[in-house]
Design an enzyme around this catalytic site. Structure first.
Site, mmCIF file in Angstrom:
data_model
loop_
_atom_site.group_PDB
_atom_site.id
_atom_site.type_symbol
_atom_site.label_atom_id
_atom_site.label_comp_id
_atom_site.label_asym_id
_atom_site.label_seq_id
_atom_site.Cartn_x
_atom_site.Cartn_y
_atom_site.Cartn_z
ATOM 1 N N CYS A 58 -39.318 -46.626 72.072
ATOM 2 C CA CYS A 58 -40.126 -45.413 72.108
ATOM 3 C C CYS A 58 -39.639 -44.399 71.081
ATOM 4 O O CYS A 58 -40.357 -43.462 70.737
ATOM 5 C CB CYS A 58 -40.089 -44.779 73.507
ATOM 6 S SG CYS A 58 -38.450 -44.256 74.045
ATOM 7 N N CYS A 97 -44.336 -46.458 80.572
ATOM 8 C CA CYS A 97 -45.669 -45.954 80.898
ATOM 9 C C CYS A 97 -46.606 -47.146 81.158
ATOM 10 O O CYS A 97 -46.492 -48.188 80.511
ATOM 11 C CB CYS A 97 -46.206 -45.112 79.748
ATOM 12 S SG CYS A 97 -45.189 -43.679 79.350
ATOM 13 N N CYS A 120 -45.472 -41.349 71.908
ATOM 14 C CA CYS A 120 -44.087 -41.312 72.384
ATOM 15 C C CYS A 120 -43.380 -40.041 71.917
ATOM 16 O O CYS A 120 -42.572 -39.465 72.656
ATOM 17 C CB CYS A 120 -43.321 -42.534 71.884
ATOM 18 S SG CYS A 120 -43.743 -44.077 72.721
#
Length: 233
Positions: A229, A203, A121
């Site tokens: 994240c 994602c 991330c």
């Protein structure tokens, strides 16, 4: 101009009206106050779709940045193309990380999102956003207080110690029902994954359908002891 360096707490109060719950008032202030020095970092989730529509009413040529990690769902990329067609005046930029997936694998090992999701991330989201905000005094986010425990104290205007910026959150008082009511009432396009059990979409390696109806982010980083994240910590 209000900046990170001259921050004053509770510097602005916005009327929480019945129709927009303060969102449009906040956006009007943001673009009047910062002009070109404010950027919207959009994930193109359902809150993002609402904000894009609201922003288009205030500043039709606003800058919107999508952090393109190269591992988003195909539905997300398809949605971005549709949004560009619907709002042709908006300046939508796909910001990629410095490292390709192949270069990342060479330096940190294959499937970094499994072995060290925080590092993944950082490389593919945090660093690119930091680069984006270098030329901006403030940024807009779609955080809502209802989303999670870590977001319950978010205000319309926040001092962002992570990016040394001012973070503006117009939707803090919107509920999940408010968001969807606005989407359907205005016939807005959105990611079809929302209709397949994905209330929060990131994602594809790290996003699964939510398993807890009381936690809209329960499908993110499942089994990783991770809920954010890092953009909003």
């Amino acid at each position: 101009m209000l900046t990170y360096n001259n921050w004053t707490e509770a510097s602005e109060n916005f009327e929480v009206d019945e129709k927009y719950k303060g969102a449009l008032n906040t956006l009007e202030w943001a673009y009047n106050h910062y002009g070109e020095e404010v950027v919207y970092a959009c994930s193109f989730g359902i809150e993002g779709i609402v904000l894009i529509d609201l922003i288009s009413k205030v500043k039709p040529d606003a800058k919107i940045v999508f952090l393109d990690t190269d591992v988003h769902f195909k539905e997300t990329y398809e949605l971005i193309d549709k949004v560009k067609e619907k709002y042709p005046s908006l300046n939508i930029e796909l910001k990629k990380p410095e490292l390709t997936l192949e270069e990342q694998a060479e330096q940190y090992g294959d499937k970094l999102w499994e072995t060290n999701p925080n590092q993944c991330c950082n490389i593919r989201k945090i660093v690119p956003l930091n680069e984006t905000l270098q030329g901006a005094a403030a940024w807009i986010s779609g955080l809502r207080r209802e989303q999670s425990e870590t977001r319950r104290n978010v205000n319309f205007i926040n001092k962002d110690d992570r990016f040394h910026s001012v973070k503006i959150c117009p939707l803090i008082h919107w509920t999940w029902k408010d968001v969807w009511r606005y989407v359907h009432k205005n016939d807005l396009i959105y990611n079809p994954l929302h209709d397949r059990g994905y209330p929060s979409i990131g994602c594809f390696h790290c996003t699964k359908p939510a398993y807890d109806e009381n936690d809209l982010r329960s499908g993110r980083w499942s089994g990783q002891m991770k809920t954010e994240c890092g953009l909003h910590q």
